[in-house]
Design a protein around this motif. Structure first.
Motif, PDB file in Angstrom:
ATOM      1  N   ARG A   1      36.523  35.284  27.853  1.00  0.00           N
ATOM      2  CA  ARG A   1      37.220  36.573  27.941  1.00  0.00           C
ATOM      3  C   ARG A   1      36.247  37.723  27.681  1.00  0.00           C
ATOM      4  O   ARG A   1      35.169  37.535  27.106  1.00  0.00           O
ATOM      5  CB  ARG A   1      38.364  36.645  26.921  1.00  0.00           C
ATOM      6  CG  ARG A   1      39.483  35.654  27.133  1.00  0.00           C
ATOM      7  CD  ARG A   1      40.299  35.997  28.385  1.00  0.00           C
ATOM      8  NE  ARG A   1      41.525  35.209  28.462  1.00  0.00           N
ATOM      9  CZ  ARG A   1      41.589  33.999  29.007  1.00  0.00           C
ATOM     10  NH1 ARG A   1      40.487  33.435  29.480  1.00  0.00           N
ATOM     11  NH2 ARG A   1      42.740  33.355  29.058  1.00  0.00           N
ATOM     12  N   LEU A   2      36.674  38.910  28.084  1.00  0.00           N
ATOM     13  CA  LEU A   2      35.920  40.136  27.840  1.00  0.00           C
ATOM     14  C   LEU A   2      36.656  41.014  26.836  1.00  0.00           C
ATOM     15  O   LEU A   2      37.891  41.074  26.824  1.00  0.00           O
ATOM     16  CB  LEU A   2      35.738  40.933  29.139  1.00  0.00           C
ATOM     17  CG  LEU A   2      34.942  40.272  30.270  1.00  0.00           C
ATOM     18  CD1 LEU A   2      34.943  41.181  31.501  1.00  0.00           C
ATOM     19  CD2 LEU A   2      33.525  39.965  29.828  1.00  0.00           C
ATOM     20  N   ALA A   3      35.881  41.724  25.998  1.00  0.00           N
ATOM     21  CA  ALA A   3      36.427  42.719  25.072  1.00  0.00           C
ATOM     22  C   ALA A   3      35.647  44.003  25.250  1.00  0.00           C
ATOM     23  O   ALA A   3      34.412  43.986  25.248  1.00  0.00           O
ATOM     24  CB  ALA A   3      36.323  42.236  23.626  1.00  0.00           C
ATOM     25  N   GLN A   4      36.357  45.116  25.414  1.00  0.00           N
ATOM     26  CA  GLN A   4      35.645  46.369  25.642  1.00  0.00           C
ATOM     27  C   GLN A   4      34.823  46.746  24.421  1.00  0.00           C
ATOM     28  O   GLN A   4      35.291  46.699  23.286  1.00  0.00           O
ATOM     29  CB  GLN A   4      36.595  47.515  25.989  1.00  0.00           C
ATOM     30  CG  GLN A   4      35.836  48.784  26.372  1.00  0.00           C
ATOM     31  CD  GLN A   4      36.692  49.816  27.080  1.00  0.00           C
ATOM     32  OE1 GLN A   4      37.670  49.491  27.752  1.00  0.00           O
ATOM     33  NE2 GLN A   4      36.331  51.089  26.939  1.00  0.00           N
ATOM     34  N   HIS A   5      33.577  47.124  24.675  1.00  0.00           N
ATOM     35  CA  HIS A   5      32.629  47.443  23.615  1.00  0.00           C
ATOM     36  C   HIS A   5      32.257  48.917  23.611  1.00  0.00           C
ATOM     37  O   HIS A   5      32.045  49.503  22.544  1.00  0.00           O
ATOM     38  CB  HIS A   5      31.380  46.582  23.806  1.00  0.00           C
ATOM     39  CG  HIS A   5      30.283  46.873  22.838  1.00  0.00           C
ATOM     40  ND1 HIS A   5      30.308  46.453  21.526  1.00  0.00           N
ATOM     41  CD2 HIS A   5      29.108  47.549  23.002  1.00  0.00           C
ATOM     42  CE1 HIS A   5      29.202  46.851  20.909  1.00  0.00           C
ATOM     43  NE2 HIS A   5      28.461  47.515  21.785  1.00  0.00           N
TER      44      HIS A   5
ATOM     45  N   ILE B   1      41.575  43.485  33.371  1.00  0.00           N
ATOM     46  CA  ILE B   1      41.361  44.709  32.593  1.00  0.00           C
ATOM     47  C   ILE B   1      41.429  45.899  33.540  1.00  0.00           C
ATOM     48  O   ILE B   1      40.664  45.974  34.521  1.00  0.00           O
ATOM     49  CB  ILE B   1      39.992  44.686  31.893  1.00  0.00           C
ATOM     50  CG1 ILE B   1      39.884  43.473  30.976  1.00  0.00           C
ATOM     51  CG2 ILE B   1      39.767  45.977  31.114  1.00  0.00           C
ATOM     52  CD1 ILE B   1      38.493  43.265  30.420  1.00  0.00           C
TER      53      ILE B   1
ATOM     54  N   GLN C   1      42.265  36.838  33.034  1.00  0.00           N
ATOM     55  CA  GLN C   1      42.279  38.115  32.330  1.00  0.00           C
ATOM     56  C   GLN C   1      42.108  39.226  33.349  1.00  0.00           C
ATOM     57  O   GLN C   1      41.326  39.105  34.302  1.00  0.00           O
ATOM     58  CB  GLN C   1      41.146  38.192  31.301  1.00  0.00           C
ATOM     59  CG  GLN C   1      41.120  39.476  30.479  1.00  0.00           C
ATOM     60  CD  GLN C   1      39.919  39.538  29.540  1.00  0.00           C
ATOM     61  OE1 GLN C   1      38.936  38.831  29.724  1.00  0.00           O
ATOM     62  NE2 GLN C   1      39.981  40.399  28.544  1.00  0.00           N
TER      63      GLN C   1
ATOM     64  N   TYR D   1      31.464  45.587  28.364  1.00  0.00           N
ATOM     65  CA  TYR D   1      32.331  44.566  27.791  1.00  0.00           C
ATOM     66  C   TYR D   1      31.486  43.477  27.150  1.00  0.00           C
ATOM     67  O   TYR D   1      30.445  43.081  27.688  1.00  0.00           O
ATOM     68  CB  TYR D   1      33.217  43.939  28.877  1.00  0.00           C
ATOM     69  CG  TYR D   1      34.156  44.914  29.530  1.00  0.00           C
ATOM     70  CD1 TYR D   1      35.340  45.285  28.905  1.00  0.00           C
ATOM     71  CD2 TYR D   1      33.844  45.490  30.756  1.00  0.00           C
ATOM     72  CE1 TYR D   1      36.209  46.194  29.491  1.00  0.00           C
ATOM     73  CE2 TYR D   1      34.698  46.404  31.354  1.00  0.00           C
ATOM     74  CZ  TYR D   1      35.880  46.750  30.718  1.00  0.00           C
ATOM     75  OH  TYR D   1      36.723  47.661  31.300  1.00  0.00           O
ATOM     76  N   GLU D   2      31.960  42.981  26.019  1.00  0.00           N
ATOM     77  CA  GLU D   2      31.301  41.842  25.393  1.00  0.00           C
ATOM     78  C   GLU D   2      31.968  40.565  25.884  1.00  0.00           C
ATOM     79  O   GLU D   2      33.197  40.457  25.906  1.00  0.00           O
ATOM     80  CB  GLU D   2      31.377  41.922  23.868  1.00  0.00           C
ATOM     81  CG  GLU D   2      30.558  40.838  23.185  1.00  0.00           C
ATOM     82  CD  GLU D   2      30.384  41.084  21.693  1.00  0.00           C
ATOM     83  OE1 GLU D   2      29.500  40.436  21.097  1.00  0.00           O
ATOM     84  OE2 GLU D   2      31.125  41.922  21.133  1.00  0.00           O
ATOM     85  N   TYR D   3      31.139  39.613  26.253  1.00  0.00           N
ATOM     86  CA  TYR D   3      31.641  38.350  26.792  1.00  0.00           C
ATOM     87  C   TYR D   3      31.724  37.304  25.694  1.00  0.00           C
ATOM     88  O   TYR D   3      30.728  37.004  25.031  1.00  0.00           O
ATOM     89  CB  TYR D   3      30.713  37.873  27.909  1.00  0.00           C
ATOM     90  CG  TYR D   3      31.013  36.488  28.432  1.00  0.00           C
ATOM     91  CD1 TYR D   3      32.213  36.221  29.089  1.00  0.00           C
ATOM     92  CD2 TYR D   3      30.080  35.459  28.299  1.00  0.00           C
ATOM     93  CE1 TYR D   3      32.485  34.959  29.580  1.00  0.00           C
ATOM     94  CE2 TYR D   3      30.347  34.189  28.805  1.00  0.00           C
ATOM     95  CZ  TYR D   3      31.552  33.943  29.439  1.00  0.00           C
ATOM     96  OH  TYR D   3      31.816  32.691  29.926  1.00  0.00           O
ATOM     97  N   ASP D   4      32.923  36.776  25.501  1.00  0.00           N
ATOM     98  CA  ASP D   4      33.158  35.692  24.548  1.00  0.00           C
ATOM     99  C   ASP D   4      33.075  34.377  25.320  1.00  0.00           C
ATOM    100  O   ASP D   4      34.010  34.008  26.052  1.00  0.00           O
ATOM    101  CB  ASP D   4      34.539  35.865  23.904  1.00  0.00           C
ATOM    102  CG  ASP D   4      34.830  34.824  22.833  1.00  0.00           C
ATOM    103  OD1 ASP D   4      34.270  33.713  22.904  1.00  0.00           O
ATOM    104  OD2 ASP D   4      35.632  35.123  21.925  1.00  0.00           O
TER     105      ASP D   4
END
Length: 353
Positions: free
Chosen positions: A181-185, A131, A129, A173-176
Motif C-alpha cells: 500500500r501507499l501512504a501520502q508523505h 488514491i 488501493q 507516497y511511502e510504499y509499505d
C-alpha cells in the motif's frame, strides 16, 4: 532464434495493439510481432518474467491489460478485464520488488495500486488501493481538477512519486512493501500554471528533472531519498528561442536522461521538436545544447536505446517513429533514415532480445 546483434522496441499507441519492432545497428526498424491489446497508450515489460503490461486509455473506465511476451515468442494469453480505477489511465510503473503495479488515471486524477501474482500479472479485477488527488490550478481549461500524469518509483523503492498536471504538484507516497500500500508523505509544489507532466531521475538519485507541459519548461528538482523530500529549483526552457518568441502553447511531453547522466532530452509537441541539455554540477544544473526537429508531428514519447547510441521519437499525429544517432561526446542528434510508419504511436520502450 533471436539475433542478439539487434535491439528491440515495444510501441504502444491507440487502437493498433502493442507492436514489437527490431532495430538494427544502423537504426533501421522492422516489424516482429503485435500483441492484441486495444489503446495501449503506455507499456511496461518485466524482462525477468516475460510479462508485458499496458494501460488501456479509455473512458469512462480505463483498464489494465497484460500478456505473456518475449521477443522470440511474441505475445500470448492476453488479459484485459482489470479496471484501472479511473478514466484515461496514461502511465504505469512496476515496483522493483516485482510485487506491485502503480497506475496513473489522468482524467480522474487518481493513483491505483495493484498486487501482482508470482507470474508478474495483476491479481483481481480492480485496484487494491485507489488514491484520489484533489485541487486545481490557475489554467481553467487544463487545470480544472487533478490530472495524474505519471507514477515513478524512486531509486530505493521506498517512495512513489505521482506527477499531477492539474494541481501543479508532485505527490510523494511511502510504499509499505509488507502491505503493498501507499501512504501520502508529502507534496512538492511547482509554480502555478506549470502543468507538470513527467519526471526523470539523475543517476545519483539526488536530483530529478520535471518537464512542465503548460509552461514549456524543465525544473531541476533536488531529492532527498532518505527523507522523501523534494524541492523544485531552477527552470530552463524546453523550447527553442524562436518558438518561444512565436508564442502559443507547446504541450511539452516526454523527458529522458542518458544512461551516463551527461544529457537530458525533452519532446515538445506543437513545436514538434526535441531539446538536448547538458547536465552540469553532478546533476544540479542543465545547459541547453540544441533543439532539433522531431521529424514528425506531435512527438508524444522519446526513448534512448540501452547503449545510448540512438534516440527514438514516437510521433503520434504523423503516424511515425523517427530515429536519431546520438553523439556520445556532445549529446547532439542526427536523423537516421526515413521515419518508420506506425499508427498513432504514443510510447516507446526498449526491451532485450
Amino acid at each position: 532464434m533471436v539475433d542478439s546483434a539487434n535491439s528491440y522496441l515495444l510501441v504502444g499507441g491507440y487502437g493498433a495493439g502493442v507492436h514489437c519492432l527490431r532495430c538494427d545497428a544502423d537504426g533501421a526498424l522492422s516489424p516482429v510481432s503485435v500483441v492484441d491489446i486495444a489503446d495501449p497508450s503506455f507499456v511496461v515489460h518485466d524482462d525477468a518474467r516475460g510479462v508485458l503490461t499496458a494501460v488501456v486509455e479509455q473512458q469512462p473506465e480505463g483498464r489494465v491489460a497484460s500478456a505473456r511476451f518475449t521477443v522470440a515468442e511474441g505475445g500470448s494469453d492476453v488479459r484485459d478485464k482489470t479496471a484501472s480505477g479511473g478514466a484515461d489511465p496514461c502511465h504505469l510503473a512496476l515496483h522493483p520488488d516485482g510485487t506491485t503495479l502503480f497506475v496513473a488515471n489522468y482524467t480522474s486524477g487518481s493513483v491505483a495500486v495493484f498486487p501482482l501474482d508470482e507470474q508478474g500479472r495483476v491479481s483481481g479485477s480492480e485496484p487494491a488501493q485507489l488514491i484520489r488527488h484533489s485541487g486545481s490550478g490557475p489554467r481553467t481549461d487544463r487545470q480544472e481538477g487533478p490530472h495524474a500524469h505519471q507514477v515513478v518509483v524512486t531509486p530505493s523503492g521506498r517512495w512513489v512519486l505521482s506527477v499531477d498536471l492539474g494541481t501543479d504538484s508532485v505527490y510523494v507516497y511511502e510504499y509499505d512493501a509488507a502491505a503493498g500500500r501507499l501512504a501520502q508523505h508529502g507534496v512538492i509544489a511547482v509554480p502555478p500554471g506549470s502543468g507538470p507532466r513527467h519526471l526523470a531521475f539523475h543517476g545519483s538519485g539526488r536530483y530529478f528533472y520535471l518537464i512542465n507541459e503548460l509552461a514549456g519548461t524543465v525544473l531541476v528538482c533536488s531529492w532527498d531519498e532518505a527523507g522523501g523530500i523534494g524541492k523544485a529549483g531552477a527552470a530552463v526552457d524546453s523550447r527553442a528561442a524562436a518558438d518561444r518568441e512565436r508564442g502559443g502553447e507547446c504541450w511539452c511531453a516526454a523527458i529522458r536522461v542518458s544512461a551516463d547522466d551527461r544529457f537530458v532530452y525533452t519532446a515538445n509537441r506543437v513545436d514538434d521538436t526535441i531539446a538536448v541539455f547538458a547536465v552540469l554540477e553532478d546533476g544540479a544544473g542543465l545547459e541547453p545544447v540544441e533543439v532539433v526537429p522531431a521529424g514528425g508531428s506531435w512527438p508524444r514519447d522519446i526513448v534512448l536505446s540501452p547503449d545510448g547510441g540512438l534516440l527514438f521519437s514516437a510521433n503520434q499525429r504523423s503516424d511515425s517513429i523517427t530515429v536519431f544517432r546520438v553523439d556520445a561526446g556532445t549529446g547532439r542528434l542526427t536523423p537516421v533514415g526515413a521515419p518508420y510508419p506506425i499508427t498513432t504511436p504514443s510510447s516507446v520502450l526498449p526491451v532485450s532480445g
